[in-house]
Write an enzyme that holds these catalytic residues in place. Sequence first.
Site, short mmCIF file in Angstrom:
data_model
loop_
_atom_site.label_atom_id
_atom_site.label_comp_id
_atom_site.label_asym_id
_atom_site.label_seq_id
_atom_site.Cartn_x
_atom_site.Cartn_y
_atom_site.Cartn_z
N ASP A 265 -4.19 -5.90 0.48
CA ASP A 265 -4.86 -4.62 0.62
C ASP A 265 -5.88 -4.73 1.75
O ASP A 265 -6.42 -5.81 2.01
CB ASP A 265 -5.59 -4.26 -0.67
CG ASP A 265 -4.67 -4.27 -1.87
OD1 ASP A 265 -3.70 -3.50 -1.88
OD2 ASP A 265 -4.92 -5.07 -2.79
N ASP A 304 0.57 -3.31 1.16
CA ASP A 304 0.21 -3.09 -0.23
C ASP A 304 -0.70 -1.87 -0.27
O ASP A 304 -0.35 -0.81 0.26
CB ASP A 304 -0.45 -4.35 -0.79
CG ASP A 304 -0.50 -4.35 -2.32
OD1 ASP A 304 0.02 -3.40 -2.94
OD2 ASP A 304 -1.08 -5.28 -2.89
N ASP A 308 -8.13 -1.34 -3.36
CA ASP A 308 -7.91 -1.59 -4.78
C ASP A 308 -9.23 -1.96 -5.44
O ASP A 308 -10.01 -2.75 -4.88
CB ASP A 308 -6.91 -2.73 -4.99
CG ASP A 308 -5.46 -2.26 -4.94
OD1 ASP A 308 -5.23 -1.09 -4.60
OD2 ASP A 308 -4.56 -3.07 -5.24
N ARG A 361 -1.01 7.49 -5.54
CA ARG A 361 -2.19 6.72 -5.91
C ARG A 361 -3.42 7.16 -5.12
O ARG A 361 -3.92 6.42 -4.28
CB ARG A 361 -1.96 5.21 -5.74
CG ARG A 361 -0.85 4.65 -6.60
CD ARG A 361 -0.75 3.15 -6.46
NE ARG A 361 0.38 2.62 -7.22
CZ ARG A 361 0.75 1.34 -7.22
NH1 ARG A 361 0.08 0.47 -6.49
NH2 ARG A 361 1.78 0.94 -7.93
#
Length: 484
Positions: A265, A304, A308, A361
Amino acid sequence: MRRDQLVTTGTTTTNDTTTSTTTTGTTTTGSPAAAASTTGRRARGGTAARAVAAGAVAAALGLAGLTAPAQARSGGTGQSGGFERAALPANDGWASADGGTTGGRAADARHVYTVTTWAELKAALAAAAGAPSVIRVKGTLDALSDAQGAPLACDDFAADGYSFATYLATYDPAVWGYENPVSGEQEDLRAASAARQAEQVKAYVPANTTIVGVGRNARILGGSLQVKDVDNVVVRNLTFEDAFDCFPQWDPTDGDLGAWNSEYDNLVVYGSTHVWVDHNTFTDGRRPDSEQPYYFGQLYQQHDGELDIVRGADLVTVSWNVFADHDKTLMIGNSDSAGADDRGRLRVTLHHNQFRNIVERAPRVRFGKVDTYNNHYVVPASGYAYSFGIGIESQLVAEKNAFTLPSGVSPARVLKKWKDAPVTTADNYVNGRYVDLLAVHNAEIPEETLRPDAGWTPVLRTAVDAPRVVPRVVDAGAGAGKLR
C-alpha cells in the site's frame, strides 16, 4: 532555514453556505495512547526492535552520532512554512481525541531534515528514532533507486533462479489446477524476490514525526510508508504514486478463477494511534491497472491499496486528500478474524476527501466506528463496484457526502453489504439532489438489505459543509500542493 513561530491551526474550510456543528470536548475514553504526552510521546511496543535496525541503517549512511545529518540534511529548525509544524486542530476527527495529534511539532534543530532521495528519507527516519522530528520531502523520492540515486529495476531484486516465464508455466491452471495454493521452487524464489523488494521500498515512520512535502511537487514514487505500532504521526502535502509489486503471487484458490495478489500500500497505518493524513494525493499514476496485462485470464494486479488502516490502529483523521484512479483503495480493518485486535479500535474520521475514479473500498470497514462526511465521490463510467463497504461489526456513519454518478450507475450501488452491520446514512446528495442511499440500496438490492442506525453520533467535527457545495469546496481544496 529560519526559525518561525509554531503553528497550531489547521485547514478547516468554511463558506457562506456552511452549516455549523457545535462540538464540546470528546466522548472517547480508554485509548491505548491516553497517557501519552503531546510533545514527547513514546513509541508503542515493537518500535524498540526497529530502532536497533534503524540505528544500523543510520550508521551505514553516515548518521551515527548525529549532529547534522549528511545524507538526510538538517535544515535548521524546519519552520520555513507554518503548515510544516501544524498540529491537528481541536475536534478535527478521531485523531484529535485523547490528547490530540501533533507529530513533530516540538522538533528541535537537530531533528529537522530536508530529504531529496529515498535513501535520505530512510536515513532521516532512522535518525529520528522517536524524538519529535520534522522530515521535509523535496522533489521526487524514487523508492526504486539505490543510495546513490541510480534507478533499480525489478530484475535487481529477483532471486537467483527465479523466472517469471517458468513461474507461469509451472502454475498455469491447466497444469496446476485451482484446488491448491501454489508451492514449490518457483513460488519460494518469488517470495524471496518479493522480500528483497520489500526491504527496499518499505520505510518505517517512528513516533512523534511529521513528514511533509515542500511546495507543490513533493512525491514518493514506488514506495510504501509504514506507520507501524507507534503514536503521534502527521503525513501532509505529498503525492503517493505507484507503489507497485514486482512479484505478485498467483492464488488459484482466490475466487472461482483465481487471482493475482500484490503487496505494498502507499501508506499503511498498522497498530498505531493518533495519525493525521492530510492534503495528500494517492494515485497509480504512471502505471494504471488499465494498461496491465492479463495472465491466466486475470488482471496481473501489481497494486494493493492506497491507504490501509489495520490491526488495532486507532484515532485516525484522514482529511482533504485525493484518492484517484485505483481499484481497492481504502481499507479499515483487514480481516474478519482480527476482532481481538480491532474490536473497540479502528476509530477513523474521513472528511473533505475526493475519491475520483475509484472502483471500490472508499472505505471498506470492519469493526470500526468510522465517520465519513463531506467527501466527494466522482464515480467512473465503467468498472465501478461500490463506495461504502459494510463489514463485520462495523459502525459507519456517512453524512453530507456528495456523489457525482455517470448515467447508468444507480445510487443503490454506493453501499455494499459484506456482513450484517448497521449503517447511518443522512443528507447525502447525488448529482446535486438529496438521495436516501440506504432506502435506495435496500429497495434495489433486497438480497443485501442493510440495517439503519450505526448506534453512535459523531461529535468530533469542525465546520461541516452543506452537501450541495461539497464538490466545489473539496475539488478546489483537496490534495497535495494546496497548503501554503
